[in-house]
Design a protein around this motif. Structure first.
Motif, PDB file in Angstrom:
ATOM      1  N   ARG A 374       0.830  -1.212   0.000  1.00 55.92           N
ATOM      2  CA  ARG A 374       0.000   0.000   0.000  1.00 55.92           C
ATOM      3  C   ARG A 374       0.864   1.263   0.000  1.00 55.92           C
ATOM      4  NH1 ARG A 374      -3.219  -3.135   3.520  1.00 55.92           N
ATOM      5  NH2 ARG A 374      -2.143  -2.244   5.325  1.00 55.92           N
ATOM      6  N   GLU A 375       1.982   1.230   0.729  1.00 59.19           N
ATOM      7  CA  GLU A 375       2.875   2.388   0.769  1.00 59.19           C
ATOM      8  C   GLU A 375       3.465   2.693  -0.603  1.00 59.19           C
ATOM      9  OE1 GLU A 375       5.770   1.407   3.685  1.00 59.19           O
ATOM     10  OE2 GLU A 375       4.451   1.808   5.413  1.00 59.19           O
ATOM     11  N   ALA A 376       3.623   1.670  -1.432  1.00 57.98           N
ATOM     12  CA  ALA A 376       4.172   1.870  -2.779  1.00 57.98           C
ATOM     13  C   ALA A 376       3.133   2.392  -3.761  1.00 57.98           C
ATOM     14  CB  ALA A 376       4.754   0.560  -3.305  1.00 57.98           C
ATOM     15  N   GLN A 377       1.867   2.411  -3.346  1.00 58.81           N
ATOM     16  CA  GLN A 377       0.792   2.855  -4.221  1.00 58.81           C
ATOM     17  C   GLN A 377       0.378   4.284  -3.886  1.00 58.81           C
ATOM     18  OE1 GLN A 377      -2.132  -0.154  -3.371  1.00 58.81           O
ATOM     19  NE2 GLN A 377      -1.224  -1.655  -4.760  1.00 58.81           N
ATOM     20  N   HIS A 378      -0.020   5.021  -4.901  1.00 55.46           N
ATOM     21  CA  HIS A 378      -0.525   6.383  -4.691  1.00 55.46           C
ATOM     22  C   HIS A 378      -1.791   6.316  -3.834  1.00 55.46           C
ATOM     23  CE1 HIS A 378      -2.432  10.244  -5.640  1.00 55.46           C
ATOM     24  NE2 HIS A 378      -1.218  10.676  -5.998  1.00 55.46           N
ATOM     25  N   PRO A 379      -1.966   7.237  -2.896  1.00 59.65           N
ATOM     26  CA  PRO A 379      -3.115   7.151  -1.990  1.00 59.65           C
ATOM     27  C   PRO A 379      -4.468   7.187  -2.694  1.00 59.65           C
ATOM     28  CG  PRO A 379      -1.962   9.263  -1.772  1.00 59.65           C
ATOM     29  CD  PRO A 379      -1.087   8.369  -2.562  1.00 59.65           C
ATOM     30  N   ASP A 380      -4.527   7.836  -3.858  1.00 61.14           N
ATOM     31  CA  ASP A 380      -5.802   7.946  -4.574  1.00 61.14           C
ATOM     32  C   ASP A 380      -5.874   7.089  -5.830  1.00 61.14           C
ATOM     33  OD1 ASP A 380      -6.676   9.923  -2.723  1.00 61.14           O
ATOM     34  OD2 ASP A 380      -5.515  11.435  -3.828  1.00 61.14           O
ATOM     35  N   HIS A 381      -4.729   6.583  -6.273  1.00 61.15           N
ATOM     36  CA  HIS A 381      -4.672   5.817  -7.524  1.00 61.15           C
ATOM     37  C   HIS A 381      -3.805   4.569  -7.297  1.00 61.15           C
ATOM     38  CE1 HIS A 381      -6.350   9.368  -9.562  1.00 61.15           C
ATOM     39  NE2 HIS A 381      -5.418  10.088  -8.945  1.00 61.15           N
ATOM     40  N   PRO A 382      -4.380   3.459  -6.854  1.00 60.49           N
ATOM     41  CA  PRO A 382      -3.580   2.268  -6.542  1.00 60.49           C
ATOM     42  C   PRO A 382      -2.751   1.741  -7.711  1.00 60.49           C
ATOM     43  CG  PRO A 382      -5.807   2.063  -5.684  1.00 60.49           C
ATOM     44  CD  PRO A 382      -5.797   3.279  -6.549  1.00 60.49           C
ATOM     45  N   ALA A 383      -3.153   2.046  -8.933  1.00 61.98           N
ATOM     46  CA  ALA A 383      -2.386   1.580 -10.095  1.00 61.98           C
ATOM     47  C   ALA A 383      -1.184   2.476 -10.399  1.00 61.98           C
ATOM     48  CB  ALA A 383      -3.289   1.478 -11.325  1.00 61.98           C
ATOM     49  N   TRP A 384      -1.028   3.580  -9.637  1.00 60.04           N
ATOM     50  CA  TRP A 384       0.195   4.379  -9.707  1.00 60.04           C
ATOM     51  C   TRP A 384       1.106   3.859  -8.604  1.00 60.04           C
ATOM     52  CZ3 TRP A 384      -1.165  10.317 -10.178  1.00 60.04           C
ATOM     53  CH2 TRP A 384      -2.127  10.504 -11.191  1.00 60.04           C
ATOM     54  N   THR A 385       2.293   3.396  -8.960  1.00 58.28           N
ATOM     55  CA  THR A 385       3.192   2.818  -7.960  1.00 58.28           C
ATOM     56  C   THR A 385       4.558   3.489  -8.003  1.00 58.28           C
ATOM     57  OG1 THR A 385       3.812   1.049  -9.503  1.00 58.28           O
ATOM     58  CG2 THR A 385       2.038   0.576  -7.938  1.00 58.28           C
ATOM     59  N   THR A 386       5.243   3.466  -6.859  1.00 60.23           N
ATOM     60  CA  THR A 386       6.555   4.103  -6.733  1.00 60.23           C
ATOM     61  C   THR A 386       7.507   3.202  -5.962  1.00 60.23           C
ATOM     62  OG1 THR A 386       7.734   6.074  -5.956  1.00 60.23           O
ATOM     63  CG2 THR A 386       5.902   5.299  -4.592  1.00 60.23           C
ATOM     64  N   THR A 387       8.783   3.365  -6.234  1.00 55.78           N
ATOM     65  CA  THR A 387       9.820   2.686  -5.450  1.00 55.78           C
ATOM     66  C   THR A 387      10.562   3.674  -4.562  1.00 55.78           C
ATOM     67  OG1 THR A 387      11.388   2.896  -7.284  1.00 55.78           O
ATOM     68  CG2 THR A 387      10.123   0.847  -7.150  1.00 55.78           C
ATOM     69  N   GLY A 388      10.030   4.898  -4.469  1.00 55.03           N
ATOM     70  CA  GLY A 388      10.598   5.893  -3.564  1.00 55.03           C
ATOM     71  C   GLY A 388      11.593   6.836  -4.177  1.00 55.03           C
ATOM     72  N   ASP A 389      11.784   6.761  -5.503  1.00 50.66           N
ATOM     73  CA  ASP A 389      12.722   7.676  -6.152  1.00 50.66           C
ATOM     74  C   ASP A 389      12.078   9.046  -6.334  1.00 50.66           C
ATOM     75  OD1 ASP A 389      14.807   5.883  -6.335  1.00 50.66           O
ATOM     76  OD2 ASP A 389      14.159   5.114  -8.267  1.00 50.66           O
ATOM     77  N   VAL A 390      12.947  10.049  -6.411  1.00 53.30           N
ATOM     78  CA  VAL A 390      12.512  11.435  -6.517  1.00 53.30           C
ATOM     79  C   VAL A 390      13.119  12.042  -7.776  1.00 53.30           C
ATOM     80  CG1 VAL A 390      12.655  13.712  -5.420  1.00 53.30           C
ATOM     81  CG2 VAL A 390      12.262  11.683  -4.020  1.00 53.30           C
ATOM     82  N   GLY A 391      12.342  12.888  -8.461  1.00 53.82           N
ATOM     83  CA  GLY A 391      12.849  13.528  -9.658  1.00 53.82           C
ATOM     84  C   GLY A 391      11.827  14.475 -10.245  1.00 53.82           C
ATOM     85  N   TYR A 392      12.051  14.839 -11.519  1.00 51.01           N
ATOM     86  CA  TYR A 392      11.112  15.757 -12.178  1.00 51.01           C
ATOM     87  C   TYR A 392      11.062  15.457 -13.672  1.00 51.01           C
ATOM     88  CZ  TYR A 392      15.292  18.364 -13.678  1.00 51.01           C
ATOM     89  OH  TYR A 392      16.500  18.723 -14.244  1.00 51.01           O
ATOM     90  N   LEU A 393       9.965  15.862 -14.302  1.00 50.89           N
ATOM     91  CA  LEU A 393       9.799  15.777 -15.747  1.00 50.89           C
ATOM     92  C   LEU A 393      10.051  17.153 -16.355  1.00 50.89           C
ATOM     93  CD1 LEU A 393       6.550  13.640 -16.150  1.00 50.89           C
ATOM     94  CD2 LEU A 393       8.819  13.018 -16.982  1.00 50.89           C
ATOM     95  N   ASP A 394      10.808  17.191 -17.452  1.00 50.71           N
ATOM     96  CA  ASP A 394      10.976  18.472 -18.124  1.00 50.71           C
ATOM     97  C   ASP A 394       9.851  18.668 -19.144  1.00 50.71           C
ATOM     98  OD1 ASP A 394      11.637  17.172 -20.531  1.00 50.71           O
ATOM     99  OD2 ASP A 394      13.802  17.407 -20.237  1.00 50.71           O
ATOM    100  N   ALA A 395       9.894  19.779 -19.855  1.00 48.92           N
ATOM    101  CA  ALA A 395       8.799  20.128 -20.761  1.00 48.92           C
ATOM    102  C   ALA A 395       8.655  19.150 -21.922  1.00 48.92           C
ATOM    103  CB  ALA A 395       9.022  21.541 -21.304  1.00 48.92           C
ATOM    104  N   ASP A 396       9.703  18.399 -22.233  1.00 53.74           N
ATOM    105  CA  ASP A 396       9.653  17.440 -23.332  1.00 53.74           C
ATOM    106  C   ASP A 396       9.335  16.021 -22.866  1.00 53.74           C
ATOM    107  OD1 ASP A 396      10.360  19.388 -25.294  1.00 53.74           O
ATOM    108  OD2 ASP A 396      12.436  19.268 -24.571  1.00 53.74           O
TER     109      ASP A 396
END
Length: 510
Positions: A374-396
């Motif tokens: 559950r911690e790896a899943q987004h609180p509102d979207h269980p099909a969105w999952t994370t491994t705890g990495d941090v970053g950003y998306l650029d405009a492209d």
């Protein structure tokens, strides 16, 4: 596809060559030997969804065990042989292994876990005797070399490396198809862009139990190539193997690049690397200067991907794209990237947050650990999952990693990502290895500290500390630079090159 496909068309072609010993398995041998073991496992009562464990060094038998499990509908857990007795026992018990196969090379470790893993029903050892284990060769020779009547598709169930805590078993649902039917994710995502095929000669310098080597080695066999496997990584030996076997593809981690770049120039230029077409890297972020140096050396053949043991999403970037977007790990080829803030809201372009991959449904679960799942899943979207990495998306739409959330330093209310400081020091000639952590500070909350393993022959002390701090300050913002540098004989890294930062931090938390 699986080795049996190529055993029928190219039976005498090497499927596996061990770079050091020269031990080889042809496709026919790999198919027949894995079939024997598959029959043994079925005879022992194992059925689709059951589990086996492999505890071994890099060895040709590993491939027989892997493919026996895959063609039997079983989960296979390859266990890190550098773990302690208790850690190995925990994984064997947690994965529910009914059968354990072990190499005599790690015999003492295998023996030590016997009493701690009472639910294991069958234990077999290869390459020599191991107390408490039967003889692998004797056990399988009474079974036929023909393919089992039913070959449901199995899967690996690997454990996270435990760099930030206790290892977690990553369990994916078994696909409802046979082992020789198409549809495997590793093939769908990587085979075409990386040009894997029957002419591939793939050098693997990393341990078999790690997700990337194991899965890419399976890709080689799914596409009919030859895997050249190093018993252990050595930079010059890897270059020699590329020349000797006319290697076309290889996969390294950034630490391996650094080791190779620090070889004397006369060693680096001694070997013919002209056969190389694809040099893949992943597993850890690659410092920009390191990657530029590798491109200058090997040419525009570097391909980077970002993924995880959980295989919840993947990005890719080739050399030309990276030169236009230095430091990026590419655009998504599996899943849709969502970068979210601490409250779960999706962030705009160029905003740093937690990286999620959106899929149609959750692609994995942590075995016997619903809370961590559950911690790896987004609180509102269980099909969105994370491994705890941090970053950003650029405009492209290119993803840029900053660090793992657990390692972020908050100093004076400002977020500092250790990876940026580590990257600045990675190729300094007096630095052999480096870890950057946050340590308690009465005024700032945390301050930045670099823990450095000096290069051989370099004297540690105040002069080197000042030199390294000034070097960082000349390359990135002053507030990000270390306030202090400590020197150690060696930093804790896994054999795959991952820094075990929790062990570094533990020395200061105490």
């Amino acid at each position: 596809m699986y080795p049996g496909t190529y055993a029928r068309t190219t039976p005498d072609k090497p499927a596996v060559i061990m770079a050091g010993s020269g031990a080889t398995r042809t496709y026919r041998e790999l198919d027949e030997n894995s079939a024997r073991l598959a029959h043994l496992l079925h005879d022992a009562g194992l059925r689709r969804g059951d589990a086996i464990a492999l505890l071994s060094d890099n060895d040709v038998h590993c491939f027989e065990v892997y493919w026996a499990a895959l063609r039997s509908g079983l989960y296979i857990t390859a266990v890190n042989n550098h773990l302690s007795r208790d850690e190995v026992a925990y994984i064997v018990n947690d994965c529910g292994a009914r059968v354990v196969l072990a190499s005599a090379a790690v015999g003492p470790l295998a023996e030590s876990v016997v009493a701690l893993t009472p639910d294991v029903e069958t234990r077999l050892a290869f390459n020599g005797p191991v107390a408490g284990h039967g003889d692998y060769a004797e056990a399988v020779k009474r079974f036929p070399v023909t393919a089992p009547e039913h070959q449901p598709n199995g899967a690996d169930m690997l454990y996270s490396s435990g760099t930030t805590g206790r290892p977690k078993g990553v369990r994916r649902a078994l696909a409802d198809r046979s082992v020789d039917e198409p549809g495997e994710q590793i093939v769908n995502v990587f085979a075409e862009p990386y040009d894997f095929g029957p002419d591939t000669v793939y050098l693997s310098p990393a341990p078999f139990y790690h997700a990337a080597p194991l899965r890419f080695l399976s890709l080689v066999h799914r596409t009919g190539g030859t895997a050249v496997v190093m018993e252990r990584f050595d930079a010059e030996a890897a270059l020699a193997a590329i020349e000797r076997h006319r290697v076309t593809h290889t996969q390294w981690v950034p630490t391996m690049f650094v080791r190779a770049l620090k070889l004397p120039p006369e060693v680096r230029t001694r070997y013919d690397l002209s056969s190389l077409r694809v040099a893949i890297h992943g597993a850890a972020p690659c410092p920009v200067d390191v990657k530029r140096a590798m491109i200058d050396w090997w040419g525009p053949i570097l391909y980077e991907y970002y993924s995880a043991t959980e295989a919840n999403g993947t990005t890719m970037i080739d050399t030309a794209q990276w030169l236009a977007k230095p430091g990026s790990v590419g655009r998504a080829v599996l899943g849709v990237i969502r970068v979210c803030g601490d409250d779960g809201s999706e962030l705009p372009t160029d905003s740093i947050g937690t990286i999620y991959f959106e899929r149609d449904e959750p692609p994995f679960a942590y075995h016997r650990d619903p809370e961590r799942t559950r911690e790896a899943q987004h609180p509102d979207h269980p099909a969105w999952t994370t491994t705890g990495d941090v970053g950003y998306l650029d405009a492209d739409g290119y993803l840029h990693l900053t660090d793992r959330k657990a390692f972020m330093i908050i100093s004076g209310g400002v977020n500092i990502y250790p990876q940026e400081v580590e990257n600045a020091l990675a190729l300094h000639p007096k630095v052999n290895d480096v870890a950057v952590i946050g340590v308690p500070d009465d005024d700032l909350g945390e301050q930045v500290k670099a823990v450095v393993q000096p290069a051989p022959g370099v004297a540690a002390g105040p002069e080197l500390e000042r030199e390294l701090i000034d070097f960082v300050r000349s390359r990135i913002a002053h507030y990000k630079a270390p306030r202090s540098v400590d020197f150690v004989a060696q930093l804790p890294r896994t054999p795959t090159g991952k820094l075990v930062k929790r062990l570094v931090k533990a020395n200061y938390e105490a």
